[in-house]
Design a protein around this motif. Structure first.
Motif, mmCIF file in Angstrom:
data_model
loop_
_atom_site.group_PDB
_atom_site.id
_atom_site.type_symbol
_atom_site.label_atom_id
_atom_site.label_comp_id
_atom_site.label_asym_id
_atom_site.label_seq_id
_atom_site.Cartn_x
_atom_site.Cartn_y
_atom_site.Cartn_z
ATOM 1 N N GLU A 127 0.821 -1.210 0.000
ATOM 2 C CA GLU A 127 0.000 0.000 0.000
ATOM 3 C C GLU A 127 0.853 1.258 0.000
ATOM 4 O O GLU A 127 0.579 2.222 -0.721
ATOM 5 C CB GLU A 127 -0.950 -0.006 1.203
ATOM 6 C CG GLU A 127 -2.132 -0.951 1.061
ATOM 7 C CD GLU A 127 -1.734 -2.425 1.109
ATOM 8 O OE1 GLU A 127 -0.673 -2.734 1.712
ATOM 9 O OE2 GLU A 127 -2.467 -3.253 0.549
ATOM 10 N N ARG A 128 1.907 1.282 0.828
ATOM 11 C CA ARG A 128 2.771 2.466 0.884
ATOM 12 C C ARG A 128 3.547 2.631 -0.423
ATOM 13 O O ARG A 128 3.702 3.743 -0.933
ATOM 14 C CB ARG A 128 3.751 2.351 2.056
ATOM 15 C CG ARG A 128 3.098 2.219 3.425
ATOM 16 C CD ARG A 128 2.432 3.507 3.874
ATOM 17 N NE ARG A 128 1.086 3.662 3.331
ATOM 18 C CZ ARG A 128 0.008 3.021 3.800
ATOM 19 N NH1 ARG A 128 0.125 2.164 4.801
ATOM 20 N NH2 ARG A 128 -1.172 3.219 3.271
ATOM 21 N N LEU A 129 4.049 1.521 -0.951
ATOM 22 C CA LEU A 129 4.805 1.592 -2.204
ATOM 23 C C LEU A 129 3.892 2.026 -3.346
ATOM 24 O O LEU A 129 4.256 2.880 -4.162
ATOM 25 C CB LEU A 129 5.426 0.225 -2.500
ATOM 26 C CG LEU A 129 6.415 0.135 -3.664
ATOM 27 C CD1 LEU A 129 7.570 1.103 -3.489
ATOM 28 C CD2 LEU A 129 6.934 -1.294 -3.809
ATOM 29 N N GLU A 130 2.688 1.471 -3.383
ATOM 30 C CA GLU A 130 1.729 1.843 -4.416
ATOM 31 C C GLU A 130 1.357 3.320 -4.301
ATOM 32 O O GLU A 130 1.178 4.016 -5.310
ATOM 33 C CB GLU A 130 0.476 0.973 -4.290
ATOM 34 C CG GLU A 130 -0.560 1.195 -5.373
ATOM 35 C CD GLU A 130 -0.134 0.654 -6.723
ATOM 36 O OE1 GLU A 130 -0.772 1.024 -7.726
ATOM 37 O OE2 GLU A 130 0.833 -0.123 -6.792
ATOM 38 N N GLY A 131 1.243 3.821 -3.080
ATOM 39 C CA GLY A 131 0.923 5.230 -2.891
ATOM 40 C C GLY A 131 1.994 6.141 -3.468
ATOM 41 O O GLY A 131 1.685 7.154 -4.105
ATOM 42 N N MET A 132 3.263 5.800 -3.240
ATOM 43 C CA MET A 132 4.349 6.618 -3.790
ATOM 44 C C MET A 132 4.387 6.543 -5.307
ATOM 45 O O MET A 132 4.593 7.558 -5.992
ATOM 46 C CB MET A 132 5.685 6.169 -3.190
ATOM 47 C CG MET A 132 5.856 6.544 -1.721
ATOM 48 S SD MET A 132 7.559 6.314 -1.134
ATOM 49 C CE MET A 132 7.685 4.520 -1.120
ATOM 50 N N ILE A 133 4.169 5.341 -5.853
ATOM 51 C CA ILE A 133 4.153 5.201 -7.308
ATOM 52 C C ILE A 133 3.017 6.021 -7.908
ATOM 53 O O ILE A 133 3.189 6.716 -8.920
ATOM 54 C CB ILE A 133 4.019 3.719 -7.699
ATOM 55 C CG1 ILE A 133 5.277 2.944 -7.295
ATOM 56 C CG2 ILE A 133 3.781 3.584 -9.203
ATOM 57 C CD1 ILE A 133 5.153 1.443 -7.470
ATOM 58 N N SER A 134 1.855 5.974 -7.270
ATOM 59 C CA SER A 134 0.704 6.729 -7.770
ATOM 60 C C SER A 134 0.971 8.228 -7.740
ATOM 61 O O SER A 134 0.565 8.966 -8.654
ATOM 62 C CB SER A 134 -0.539 6.394 -6.948
ATOM 63 O OG SER A 134 -0.899 5.032 -7.108
ATOM 64 N N ALA A 135 1.662 8.701 -6.693
ATOM 65 C CA ALA A 135 1.977 10.124 -6.604
ATOM 66 C C ALA A 135 2.907 10.549 -7.743
ATOM 67 O O ALA A 135 2.747 11.624 -8.330
ATOM 68 C CB ALA A 135 2.614 10.430 -5.253
ATOM 69 N N ILE A 136 3.868 9.699 -8.063
ATOM 70 C CA ILE A 136 4.778 10.004 -9.167
ATOM 71 C C ILE A 136 4.040 9.877 -10.498
ATOM 72 O O ILE A 136 4.252 10.669 -11.429
ATOM 73 C CB ILE A 136 6.010 9.080 -9.122
ATOM 74 C CG1 ILE A 136 6.803 9.323 -7.828
ATOM 75 C CG2 ILE A 136 6.908 9.303 -10.341
ATOM 76 C CD1 ILE A 136 7.921 8.334 -7.589
ATOM 77 N N GLU A 137 3.142 8.905 -10.588
ATOM 78 C CA GLU A 137 2.347 8.722 -11.800
ATOM 79 C C GLU A 137 1.504 9.964 -12.098
ATOM 80 O O GLU A 137 1.325 10.349 -13.261
ATOM 81 C CB GLU A 137 1.453 7.502 -11.632
ATOM 82 C CG GLU A 137 0.722 7.075 -12.882
ATOM 83 C CD GLU A 137 0.012 5.752 -12.689
ATOM 84 O OE1 GLU A 137 -0.241 5.074 -13.702
ATOM 85 O OE2 GLU A 137 -0.305 5.394 -11.541
ATOM 86 N N THR A 138 1.003 10.610 -11.048
ATOM 87 C CA THR A 138 0.235 11.841 -11.220
ATOM 88 C C THR A 138 1.087 12.910 -11.884
ATOM 89 O O THR A 138 0.607 13.666 -12.746
ATOM 90 C CB THR A 138 -0.277 12.343 -9.857
ATOM 91 O OG1 THR A 138 -1.142 11.361 -9.299
ATOM 92 C CG2 THR A 138 -1.031 13.653 -10.009
#
Length: 370
Positions: free
Chosen positions: A347-358
Motif C-alpha cells: 500500500e505504501r509503495l503503491e501510494g508513492m508510485i501513484s503520486a509520481i504517476e500523477t
C-alpha cells in the motif's frame, strides 16, 4: 571376418533404432500424461522457465509449466489471475497483496536478487573522485545513495564533475531505470531512494509516502522516456555502451547470468556497483491451485532447479551453487550483502508510485506509452 563385423554392426544399429522408437514412444506417452500448470511471472524469469533442462525437471514430476509475463505491479492489481495456477512476481510486497486478496495461506520465495547498478570503469573512477562510490573492503564497490541523492538534488551534470575527462557528457548524473508505473526494478529503486529520503527508515505512513514521493520524483521524471521492461535498458547497456547508458539500475541476476554464461557480453570495462543501502528483489510465488503449490515446492526444494536458477544469476537458499559459479568465473560478486533494507508494504509503495504517476500525467515528461 569382415562379414561378421558387418552383421554385428547391423544388429547394433537395429537395436539402437528399436531403442530410440521405444524411448520416443515412452516420451510421447509421458508428454501426454503431463499436467499443464500455467503461471504469470515477471519477465526476467522467462529464460529460466524456457530452459529445456528446467522443463525436463518439471516433466520428471509430471508437470508441464507454461508462463505468461507481466510487470509485478500489474500481476498484483490488473492481471486476471483466474486462469493461472500460480503468480510469481519479482516483488515481495506485490506477492503479499496477491496472497491477501486470494486468501492464500502459504507462499514460496525460492530465489532472490539484490538490486545493483551496471556501469563502466571510467564512470566508477569519476564517481569515486566525487566521493559517491567507495570500496566495500570486501572485493566489491558500493554507490552511496545519500551522496548520490544530494548530487541529483543539485542538478549536477557529468561535464561539471571535477577532473572528469573520461565522460564529459552534457547531461545530468542520473541512473537509468525502467518506467516506475509498470516495472518492479524501478519500484525497488524507489524503495531504496525512499528509505534514504525518509531519514534512513522504511516508509510506513501515507504522510511519509507523500513527502518522500515529492523528494524522489525527479529521479524518474528527469529521465524522460523510460522502457517498460528491465531487459530493455540492460540490453542498451550491453550493446550501446557508456554513451547511451552510463549507469543502469538492474537485478544482479541479469549481470551475473551473462558472466556465468561466458558469452562475452560482459566486457572488461564493465562494472557492477551495489547501492548502499540496497534491497533484495524476492521472487515470491503465490500458488493459486494445488499444481501451483507443487511448482512452488519444487522451485524451493529441488536441488537441480536450484542449480539451474543459479546459472541464471539468482541467489537461492542453497548458496553453494551460486558461490561455485562466482568462483569459477572469478566474478566480483559478494557472497552476501549486509546493508540491505526492506521495501515498504504494498500500500505504501503503491501510494508513492501513484503520486509520481500523477506527475507523469501532468505532462512533466514524455510518456513511455506507445
Amino acid at each position: 571376418m569382415k562379414r561378421w563385423i558387418g552383421v554385428g554392426l547391423a544388429l547394433l544399429l537395429g537395436a539402437a533404432v528399436v531403442a530410440a522408437i521405444v524411448v520416443g514412444n515412452r516420451g510421447g506417452a509421458e508428454t501426454r500424461e503431463l499436467t499443464l500448470v500455467r503461471g504469470v511471472i515477471g519477465s526476467e524469469k522467462k529464460p529460466f522457465f524456457d530452459d529445456p533442462m528446467v522443463r525436463a525437471v518439471f516433466a520428471g514430476h509430471g508437470l508441464r509449466v507454461e508462463v505468461d509475463t507481466a510487470g509485478s505491479r500489474q500481476i498484483a492489481t490488473s492481471v486476471d489471475l483466474g486462469k493461472y495456477g500460480f503468480a510469481f512476481p519479482s516483488s515481495a510486497p506485490a506477492a503479499e497483496k496477491i496472497r491477501r486478496d486470494r486468501g492464500v495461506a502459504r507462499t514460496f520465495a525460492p530465489f532472490s536478487s539484490p538490486m545493483a547498478v551496471a556501469t563502466f570503469t571510467p564512470i566508477v573512477e569519476v564517481l569515486t573522485k566525487a566521493g559517491v562510490v567507495r570500496d566495500s573492503g570486501q572485493g566489491y564497490q558500493v554507490l552511496d545513495i545519500r551522496k548520490y541523492l544530494d548530487m541529483v538534488a543539485k542538478g549536477t551534470r557529468w561535464d561539471r564533475l571535477p577532473g572528469n575527462t573520461a565522460y564529459p557528457a552534457r547531461k545530468r548524473v542520473l541512473l537509468t531505470t525502467t518506467d516506475i508505473r509498470t516495472s518492479n526494478s524501478a519500484a525497488m529503486y524507489l524503495s531504496i531512494a525512499g528509505y534514504v529520503a525518509n531519514g534512513d527508515d522504511v516508509v510506513t505512513s501515507e504522510e511519509q509516502g507523500a513527502r518522500v514521493a515529492g523528494t524522489v520524483a525527479p529521479l524518474f521524471l528527469d529521465q524522460g522516456y523510460s522502457e517498460t521492461s528491465t531487459e530493455a535498458p540492460f540490453e542498451d547497456y550491453l550493446s550501446l555502451g557508456m554513451g547511451k547508458t552510463p549507469m543502469v539500475m538492474i537485478y544482479e541476476a541479469q549481470y551475473a547470468s551473462r558472466l556465468f554464461a561466458g558469452d562475452g557480453s560482459i566486457r572488461p570495462d564493465m562494472r557492477l556497483l551495489y547501492p548502499s543501502p540496497t534491497v533484495l528483489s524476492k521472487h515470491t510465488l503465490v500458488p493459486l491451485s494445488a499444481q501451483g503449490t507443487e511448482v512452488g515446492r519444487l522451485l524451493q526444494e529441488d536441488p537441480e532447479l536450484g542449480r539451474l536458477a543459479a546459472r541464471y544469476g539468482f541467489r537461492t537458499a542453497a548458496a553453494k551453487a551460486f558461490d561455485d559459479l562466482v568462483a569459477k568465473v572469478n566474478a566480483p560478486l559478494p557472497p552476501g550483502l549486509v546493508d540491505v533494507v526492506e521495501p515498504p508494504d504494498h500500500e505504501r509503495l503503491e501510494g508513492m508510485i501513484s503520486a509520481i504517476e500523477t506527475r507523469y500525467r501532468s505532462g512533466a515528461v514524455p510518456s513511455s506509452t506507445p
